[in-house]
Design an enzyme around this catalytic site. Sequence first.
Site, mmCIF file in Angstrom:
data_model
loop_
_atom_site.group_PDB
_atom_site.id
_atom_site.type_symbol
_atom_site.label_atom_id
_atom_site.label_comp_id
_atom_site.label_asym_id
_atom_site.label_seq_id
_atom_site.Cartn_x
_atom_site.Cartn_y
_atom_site.Cartn_z
ATOM 1 N N GLU A 1 -6.554 16.029 -10.694
ATOM 2 C CA GLU A 1 -7.105 16.346 -12.022
ATOM 3 C C GLU A 1 -8.629 16.427 -12.046
ATOM 4 O O GLU A 1 -9.289 15.822 -12.905
ATOM 5 C CB GLU A 1 -6.614 15.316 -13.049
ATOM 6 C CG GLU A 1 -6.744 15.832 -14.478
ATOM 7 C CD GLU A 1 -6.099 14.921 -15.506
ATOM 8 O OE1 GLU A 1 -4.877 14.719 -15.432
ATOM 9 O OE2 GLU A 1 -6.820 14.437 -16.380
ATOM 10 N N ASN B 1 -3.297 18.448 -20.249
ATOM 11 C CA ASN B 1 -3.632 17.501 -21.318
ATOM 12 C C ASN B 1 -3.753 18.179 -22.683
ATOM 13 O O ASN B 1 -4.206 17.549 -23.645
ATOM 14 C CB ASN B 1 -4.946 16.777 -21.004
ATOM 15 C CG ASN B 1 -4.812 15.900 -19.765
ATOM 16 O OD1 ASN B 1 -3.736 15.396 -19.479
ATOM 17 N ND2 ASN B 1 -5.891 15.754 -19.018
ATOM 18 N N LYS C 1 1.424 11.050 -11.206
ATOM 19 C CA LYS C 1 0.638 10.098 -11.993
ATOM 20 C C LYS C 1 1.447 8.813 -12.162
ATOM 21 O O LYS C 1 2.627 8.863 -12.495
ATOM 22 C CB LYS C 1 0.302 10.675 -13.368
ATOM 23 C CG LYS C 1 -0.848 11.655 -13.322
ATOM 24 C CD LYS C 1 -1.301 12.025 -14.720
ATOM 25 C CE LYS C 1 -2.491 12.957 -14.672
ATOM 26 N NZ LYS C 1 -2.878 13.450 -16.005
ATOM 27 N N ARG D 1 0.812 -1.235 0.000
ATOM 28 C CA ARG D 1 0.000 0.000 0.000
ATOM 29 C C ARG D 1 0.839 1.277 0.000
ATOM 30 O O ARG D 1 0.375 2.338 0.401
ATOM 31 C CB ARG D 1 -0.974 0.026 1.175
ATOM 32 C CG ARG D 1 -1.918 -1.138 1.170
ATOM 33 C CD ARG D 1 -3.173 -0.849 1.946
ATOM 34 N NE ARG D 1 -4.071 -1.976 1.852
ATOM 35 C CZ ARG D 1 -4.122 -2.972 2.729
ATOM 36 N NH1 ARG D 1 -3.342 -2.959 3.776
ATOM 37 N NH2 ARG D 1 -4.954 -3.955 2.559
ATOM 38 N N GLU E 1 6.504 18.138 -25.288
ATOM 39 C CA GLU E 1 5.930 18.521 -23.985
ATOM 40 C C GLU E 1 6.360 19.939 -23.593
ATOM 41 O O GLU E 1 5.588 20.684 -23.001
ATOM 42 C CB GLU E 1 6.348 17.539 -22.875
ATOM 43 C CG GLU E 1 5.698 16.178 -22.942
ATOM 44 C CD GLU E 1 4.202 16.165 -22.597
ATOM 45 O OE1 GLU E 1 3.665 17.169 -22.093
ATOM 46 O OE2 GLU E 1 3.566 15.123 -22.858
ATOM 47 N N LYS F 1 4.027 23.334 -14.029
ATOM 48 C CA LYS F 1 3.403 22.084 -13.572
ATOM 49 C C LYS F 1 3.154 22.132 -12.060
ATOM 50 O O LYS F 1 2.091 21.723 -11.578
ATOM 51 C CB LYS F 1 4.277 20.890 -13.954
ATOM 52 C CG LYS F 1 3.630 19.588 -13.544
ATOM 53 C CD LYS F 1 3.899 18.436 -14.446
ATOM 54 C CE LYS F 1 2.988 17.269 -14.068
ATOM 55 N NZ LYS F 1 3.180 16.096 -14.856
ATOM 56 N N HIS G 1 -2.989 11.171 -27.871
ATOM 57 C CA HIS G 1 -3.029 9.758 -27.461
ATOM 58 C C HIS G 1 -3.735 8.903 -28.502
ATOM 59 O O HIS G 1 -3.345 7.756 -28.743
ATOM 60 C CB HIS G 1 -3.757 9.612 -26.112
ATOM 61 C CG HIS G 1 -2.876 9.898 -24.935
ATOM 62 N ND1 HIS G 1 -3.370 10.194 -23.689
ATOM 63 C CD2 HIS G 1 -1.529 9.923 -24.802
ATOM 64 C CE1 HIS G 1 -2.365 10.396 -22.850
ATOM 65 N NE2 HIS G 1 -1.234 10.250 -23.502
ATOM 66 N N HIS H 1 5.725 10.076 -28.387
ATOM 67 C CA HIS H 1 4.641 10.714 -27.631
ATOM 68 C C HIS H 1 4.618 12.228 -27.881
ATOM 69 O O HIS H 1 3.574 12.818 -28.176
ATOM 70 C CB HIS H 1 4.822 10.410 -26.143
ATOM 71 C CG HIS H 1 3.859 11.140 -25.266
ATOM 72 N ND1 HIS H 1 2.535 10.775 -25.164
ATOM 73 C CD2 HIS H 1 4.007 12.232 -24.477
ATOM 74 C CE1 HIS H 1 1.920 11.593 -24.339
ATOM 75 N NE2 HIS H 1 2.783 12.501 -23.909
ATOM 76 N N ARG I 1 -5.893 20.805 -13.638
ATOM 77 C CA ARG I 1 -4.826 19.905 -14.106
ATOM 78 C C ARG I 1 -5.107 19.397 -15.518
ATOM 79 O O ARG I 1 -4.203 18.983 -16.239
ATOM 80 C CB ARG I 1 -4.627 18.748 -13.120
ATOM 81 C CG ARG I 1 -3.426 17.902 -13.484
ATOM 82 C CD ARG I 1 -2.925 17.028 -12.390
ATOM 83 N NE ARG I 1 -1.773 16.270 -12.853
ATOM 84 C CZ ARG I 1 -1.015 15.524 -12.090
ATOM 85 N NH1 ARG I 1 -1.253 15.441 -10.809
ATOM 86 N NH2 ARG I 1 0.020 14.862 -12.594
ATOM 87 N N HIS J 1 -3.147 16.270 -25.802
ATOM 88 C CA HIS J 1 -3.051 14.855 -25.462
ATOM 89 C C HIS J 1 -4.289 14.044 -25.863
ATOM 90 O O HIS J 1 -4.177 12.834 -26.053
ATOM 91 C CB HIS J 1 -2.795 14.677 -23.962
ATOM 92 C CG HIS J 1 -1.369 14.964 -23.575
ATOM 93 N ND1 HIS J 1 -0.804 16.222 -23.699
ATOM 94 C CD2 HIS J 1 -0.392 14.173 -23.082
ATOM 95 C CE1 HIS J 1 0.443 16.175 -23.282
ATOM 96 N NE2 HIS J 1 0.726 14.947 -22.903
#
Length: 339
Positions: A223, A231, A139, A117, A181, A213, A238, A250, A227, A234
């Site tokens: 998010e 994206n 993330k 955990r 990016e 960021k 994606h 990417h 946030r 993206h």
Amino acid sequence: MTKITVGTNKNYDIIIQRGLSGLKEFIFSLIKGEKIAVICDDVVDKLYASEIISLLEEKNVVKIVFPHGEQNKNAENYIKIINTLAENKFTRHDTVISLGGGVVGDMGALVASTYMRGIRLIAIPTTILSMVDSSVGGKTAIDLPAGKNLLGTFYQPDGVFINLDFIKSLPEREIKSGYGEIIKYAYLEGEIEPKDLESEISEELVYKCLKIKQKIVEEDEKESSIRKLLNLGHTVGHAIESLANYKISHGECVLMGIEYAINVSKKYFLLSNEKVEKMQKILYSRGEFTKESFDSEKIIEKIKNDKKSSFDGVDFVLLKDVKKPKIVKLTFKELKELI
Ligand code: GLY
């Protein structure tokens, strides 16, 4: 050396510098237990693992290597790594160091966040993309056959150490990907100006990206609101990445995605040609990037499977102007008309 302290549910420092001086002290100031797992891929293993591990000789270090590439950010490797920690009797007090780019960072962070955990996590990013984006913000993810990053958590690291000298070993594809990016940040509120994009990667440029960021993540760690701005490019990016079977980097897919976002913004906000040209100029500030056109129906089908979509539409990041992004919920019908 520059330092940024990120204030999320856990406060942590990001060190940005050239070279590894101070890394040992940084790691030792963050760890408690006796065991450290250094997780990397086969490429980084050959380049940097022994140098990093030699700094940790007082500790019991287990090196865990998995094959490079997005296709290996999968459940099979994740379980293998978790089993290796268990077999080596890692406890809750021990530490994972992720040493690598976005794939290793996402995998290492998911392992650290779920083993017992949650155990300590230190990120040492080795690619531009992971330095300016994925190593910061918490993330974590692996891919499932149904899509990218479908299994993941939010789990902030205990520290991030960025050595800009690692960039020297990157192939051209990785450099282009990283700039994708960085260019994204130039459209968001912050200190990146078009002239910054023309220069080579510097401590100052990485700092400026991460300040943007940091501000966003501190305000919206999970998010639920702003946030989503990160994206930009993206949603379509994606989709293209997946349609191209991950053959296009990417960052370049993000640039293609931003181009779509600019075109959709033009129609949605009825932007002047002058504004659109200003946005386009930023997009091409590092020259041409890989382009491949895909049928818009196929792009929308992929977007429907994206975890950011809901049953009726998607939060799309549009641009009213440079540094004036706006999250707009578009239905798939609207998207079809605009794309
Ligand atoms: N890479 C986007 C984010 O961290 O939210």
